[in-house]
Every structure is written in C-alpha cells, then in structure tokens.
Write an enzyme that holds these catalytic residues in place. Sequence first.
Site, mmCIF file in Angstrom:
data_model
loop_
_atom_site.group_PDB
_atom_site.id
_atom_site.type_symbol
_atom_site.label_atom_id
_atom_site.label_comp_id
_atom_site.label_asym_id
_atom_site.label_seq_id
_atom_site.Cartn_x
_atom_site.Cartn_y
_atom_site.Cartn_z
ATOM 1 N N ILE B 41 0.870 -1.181 0.000
ATOM 2 C CA ILE B 41 0.000 0.000 0.000
ATOM 3 C C ILE B 41 0.907 1.231 0.000
ATOM 4 C CG2 ILE B 41 -1.858 1.221 1.209
ATOM 5 C CD1 ILE B 41 -2.374 -1.535 2.652
ATOM 6 N N TYR B 42 0.802 2.037 -1.053
ATOM 7 C CA TYR B 42 1.618 3.256 -1.153
ATOM 8 C C TYR B 42 0.777 4.462 -0.766
ATOM 9 C CZ TYR B 42 5.226 0.582 -3.496
ATOM 10 O OH TYR B 42 6.207 -0.327 -3.771
#
Lengths: 186, 186
Positions: B41-42
């Site tokens: 998850i960025y």
Amino acid sequence: MTDIIEREVKLKLESPTLTDLYNKLLGDGIQFIRKETEEDIYFNTEFRDFRKTDEALRIRKTDTGIEFTYKGPKIGKLSKSREEITVTVNNTENLIKILEKLGIKPAYTVVKNRIFLRDSEFIICLDTVKDLGEFIEIEIPNSTEEKLINYVNLFLEKYKIKATQIKKSYLELLVTKNEKNDSNTD
Amino acid sequence: MTDIIEREVKLKLESPTLTDLYNKLLGDGIQFIRKETEEDIYFNTEFRDFRKTDEALRIRKTDTGIEFTYKGPKIGKLSKSREEITVTVNNTENLIKILEKLGIKPAYTVVKNRIFLRDSEFIICLDTVKDLGEFIEIEIPNSTEEKLINYVNLFLEKYKIKATQIKKSYLELLVTKNEKNDSNTD
C-alpha cells in the site's frame, strides 16, 4: 477505542515521600501489581500544530515493548474521553527517522517510573516523573466519580498525605514548566 | 541503509506463460526458495506530493508480517540507490488510521504473487502483478552490471522467452496505467 471510561484523579505529592508511602501501602496489604519505566516521546508536526488541534502523537517505550499512538482531540464534556489508535512497532529509532522524514518531530519526552498497586477495584499508580517530581494517580474503571472522590479523600486522610490535585497531563505540565523557564531567561 | 547495491533487470513477460516457465526452470534444477503474496500500500500526503519529491511511503503485508517503509529520493546516478528505513508493525488497519489522521492517505495498492528462485548467485523472481500481468525480475547482489546482462541474455535465449525490459517500478506502471485510463474516459 474503548467503551471503558476511566475516572482518574492525579495528585502532586508533597509529603510523605513516595518511598515512605509505598512501604506503608504494602504494609497495609495493598497489592503490588508491577513496576515499569515508561518513556513517552511526544511529536509535533511542521504542517499542523498539535497544541492548537488538541491532538497527540506518542511513542511509548516500556520494558515490554514499543507502542505508537495517535490521540484525537478530547470529545464532549468528559475530559478524559478521546479517540486513541495504537500499533506496536519493533524499533523506536527507525520509527522516529521515518516520522522526521515526514516533517513530524520529537517535541517532548516524559520519563516516569511507575509502580502499579491495586486496592480492591481501585488502581493506584505511584509515579516518579523526571523534572516534575512525585505523583499519585488513582483510577477506577467503569464506576462513578463520587465513589472515586470518596476513596481518594479517605486515602489522603488515612496516610496523612499532603498533595495538590492536578488536572493537566504530564506533557502539559512539562510544556508549561519549559515555557516558564524560557520566559525567565528572556 | 545498506551498502549492498542490488543490480536488477525487470522484464514484462509475453511468452511462454509464467507457469510454463516456472515448470521448465524447476525441471532444469533451478532452486525454489519460497512463494509469497505481497500487498504493497503506497501513501501520499496532503502536505507534500511524493510524486514530485520522488519519495515513497509503503506498508507491505506478506504472509510473514507487516513492514512500514520510507524510501528517500533516488541518489546520484545509480538509479536503484536510495535511503530506506523500515519498522515492523502488528496491525495494518490501525497504522492506516493513524496515517490518515495525519493527512497521509493510501494512494495505490500493488498486489503480487512472487515466486523466489535461485540459480547460483542469481535470484529470479517470477511475479504475477494484479492489473499489470506477468514479470520476471533477475538480480545479483554485489556484482557487475555486465555479469547480470550476460546472464539475462543467455536466460532469455535458453528458455525462448519473449519479453520487454521495463525500467519503471510496479507502482509507476500502475500510476501510468491509471492516468491513461483517466484520459481515455475524458
């Protein structure tokens, strides 16, 4: 978040000393739970001033682990009620480095030695706080303020304690103390 | 930070399929290390645009744990070299909640199934990336680019692989793909 509302009284101890009080309490059969050193690092950010928003971001290091906690602004009239979100992490230094990269920097550190005692449903914490002195915190989960106040009054009387009630957190006390020191040196 | 410089080639696989290639490689005695599902998850922030600063903030969930990582901008000419700081945490949902409170929000999620193989000193990753397709990553720690390129060329020839070399990260590929989709619907 939790549905438990903790009612709590915090007292700045003047006399006797915390050690004398501790010995008296144990002598009276009050139950020792554990001792712990807590180092609380509070952060502030470049993009939002937590002193104005009434938020807090904290790393707590204890003998058992490292917690990273966000506390939201106090909600409604119950001054002890606020949203709290916590994760545990494995490395304080690296978490501080990541936060600093994001413009979130350590502002204050509160270090205390805390002794947890239990007297029936009451939790008594004897705190030695670095730069602030000796404190007693008495709390009762899920009960009435009246019951707590009655207990605290009897407790103070029985152990001939001189103390002042404090409404502020240790962080707030430390910030206030530092601001005074700053203005003294102006 | 580490002194190891990883040299790596990434290839978008056209043919054969990843499964066929995997079976051929195992048949040739190339060593299976492990399989893993990685969900990355960025994040991006309200107060700083990581696309402009070339930074990255990532939560990586795998079968073995949760890592929280900051990556600094790429340094100098070695495009794979950048500062990287990591802590492990116990709870993804709570860390996301804390970050969101600070104005740091999930921007993209890269999900891949990765098979790690080893051929002497070379690590071969067979990646199936959600919404992007099948990829091969070949890397060699602490060695020369020439040695890697020679190996990759022999590898492609031996297994009759049709593939295109890719310089972008999976995150960059996903962002590019979404921007294209957005402009197509305008």
